[in-house]
Design a protein around this motif. Structure first.
Motif, short mmCIF file in Angstrom:
data_model
loop_
_atom_site.label_atom_id
_atom_site.label_comp_id
_atom_site.label_asym_id
_atom_site.label_seq_id
_atom_site.Cartn_x
_atom_site.Cartn_y
_atom_site.Cartn_z
N GLY A 74 0.83 -1.20 0.00
CA GLY A 74 0.00 0.00 0.00
C GLY A 74 0.86 1.25 0.00
N SER A 75 0.57 2.17 0.93
CA SER A 75 1.36 3.40 1.04
C SER A 75 2.81 3.10 1.37
N GLY A 76 3.06 1.95 2.00
CA GLY A 76 4.42 1.58 2.36
C GLY A 76 5.34 1.35 1.17
N ARG A 77 4.79 1.23 -0.02
CA ARG A 77 5.63 1.04 -1.21
C ARG A 77 6.59 2.21 -1.39
N THR A 78 6.21 3.40 -0.95
CA THR A 78 7.08 4.55 -1.11
C THR A 78 8.34 4.45 -0.25
N MET A 79 8.31 3.58 0.78
CA MET A 79 9.47 3.43 1.66
C MET A 79 10.27 2.16 1.35
N ALA A 80 9.87 1.42 0.32
CA ALA A 80 10.48 0.12 0.04
C ALA A 80 11.98 0.24 -0.23
N PRO A 99 11.62 1.48 8.31
CA PRO A 99 12.29 2.71 7.92
C PRO A 99 11.49 3.94 8.33
N ASP A 100 10.30 3.71 8.89
CA ASP A 100 9.41 4.79 9.31
C ASP A 100 8.34 4.14 10.19
N MET A 101 7.77 4.91 11.11
CA MET A 101 6.79 4.33 12.03
C MET A 101 5.35 4.70 11.67
N THR A 102 5.16 5.69 10.82
CA THR A 102 3.81 6.13 10.48
C THR A 102 2.96 4.98 9.93
N LEU A 103 3.53 4.22 9.01
CA LEU A 103 2.78 3.15 8.36
C LEU A 103 2.45 2.04 9.35
#
Length: 399
Positions: free
Chosen positions: A58-64, A83-87
């Motif tokens: 989902g939105s996490g693809r941007t942090m892959a 790599p981030d906690m928001t997701l």
């Protein structure tokens, strides 16, 4: 390189947190979390790693591209370090807390790790403190998160604050309204990201002269919020783009009313770093810092499956800590061997840090300097251990 020096060598972008900075960071984190709690944000604690296909979907693809991956010996599946906690918080909201009343207010704090740093933030591990407001899509929700961040930062002593607002959905909405072909949007996005008005104008034969003119005007409508809003209102924007502009203006008005002394700027075409956001975005700055203090904005908790409307913020502790004043000097007292435990306990309840003499060494203490060995007094030992006082006959004696 000696063996000890080799052991001290760390990977690029990693560092040890040493006294007193580690304690300073922990205290700062807790003060921010306490401030968030006062606004009704309940703390959650996501894990350090998750299944790759969950964390980076989902939105996490941007942090892959930022995530370390490794195989899980227990399950045989691929895992990813966060790599981030928001997701992660969005996942908690949509699973563990799916039936909790909305709007849902959650806060978090922890360490994140990325494959590589950036030019502005070369560290690959750093602390995040953040909050997510999930289940409501009003401008008041966006403004609440911004105002909470400003109040919390000011509360821990960060001054000269400002916020830069963005609307990464404005340009896509305009392109939809004007039916600009997808084939041309990539070049347009590159030109806008480079702040290259000449490149935007050069696209007029592909996107239309009127579209190039309006987009060029959006590009230059950057600066103090009133200047930006005046410039955007002067444009004859089509329906979807006008709605995005109005949303930006509404949020800006609410924030200005809630923090009249806050410096507010805006960049209506900024998109870098906000790729998965779906509305107003914001970045926090201070004139005393050379980098962002944090950022956030509106998004959907799972853009692949609809999800919920949400607004979140993330504060970067490494930058914030550079602005914090030194912690107050701690009262530190040396307790000679044989000091009564009750006396030591009483001193700790009074706010002292107690440093006990565990070996009872005197003039032959191995860590003493030559001058300290000559005397070997309790005062010398206290001074050697960084104490400001020592305990003598029931009294705290200043060195």
């Amino acid at each position: 390189m000696t063996f000890d020096a080799e052991k001290a060598l760390l990977p690029t972008g990693m560092c040890d947190g040493l006294p007193p900075e580690a304690a300073k960071e922990a205290a700062c984190v807790e003060r921010l979390m306490t401030a968030f709690a006062a606004w009704g944000y309940a703390r959650v604690k996501p894990p350090l790693f998750e299944f790759e296909d969950s964390l980076l979907s989902g939105s996490g693809r941007t942090m892959a591209t930022h995530a370390f991956r490794f195989a899980d010996p227990a399950s045989g599946r691929m895992l990813a370090l966060r790599p981030d906690m928001t997701l992660q918080v969005a996942r908690i909201a949509s699973t563990r807390l799916k039936t909790a009343p909305r709007p849902l207010r959650l806060g978090y704090a922890g360490q994140i790790v990325r494959i590589k740093g950036s030019q502005l933030r070369p560290e690959r591990q750093f602390g995040q403190v953040g909050a997510e407001l999930i289940g409501v899509a009003t401008p008041d929700a966006d403004a609440e998160v911004i105002l909470m961040a400003i109040e919390s930062l000011a509360g821990i002593g960060v001054g000269a604050l400002s916020v830069d607002l963005g609307m990464p959905t404005l340009v896509p909405a305009f392109c939809d309204d004007m039916q600009i072909a997808e084939a041309h949007r990539h070049d347009l996005r590159l030109a806008l990201d480079r702040k290259d008005s000449a490149a935007v104008h050069a696209l007029k034969d592909r996107i239309g002269a009127d579209s190039a003119r309006v987009l060029g005007a959006m590009l230059t409508a950057t600066g103090p919020i009133e200047r930006t809003l005046d410039a955007l209102r002067a444009l004859d924007l089509p329906e979807k783009a006008a709605l995005e502009r109005d949303r930006l203006e509404t949020v800006a008005r609410i924030v200005a009313a809630g923090a009249p002394d806050l410096e507010i700027t805006a960049d209506p075409v900024e998109n870098r770093g906000f790729e998965y956001h779906s509305g107003v975005t914001f970045a926090f700055f201070s004139r005393a810092a050379g980098a962002e203090l944090g950022r956030g904005g509106r998004y959907r908790t799972d853009d692949a499956n609809g999800g919920e409307a949400a607004t979140g913020l993330t504060l970067y502790m490494d930058t914030i800590l550079t602005m914090m004043p030194p912690p107050p000097e701690t009262k530190r007292i040396f307790l000679p061997a044989g000091t009564a435990r009750d006396a030591a306990r009483t001193l700790r309840t009074q706010g002292w840090q107690t440093i006990s003499d565990l070996d009872g060494g005197g003039a032959d203490h191995p860590d003493f300097t030559s001058s300290e060995r000559e005397t070997g007094t309790t005062a010398d030992k206290a001074r050697h251990m960084g104490c400001s006082h020592f305990w003598l006959n029931g009294t705290a004696v200043e060195i």
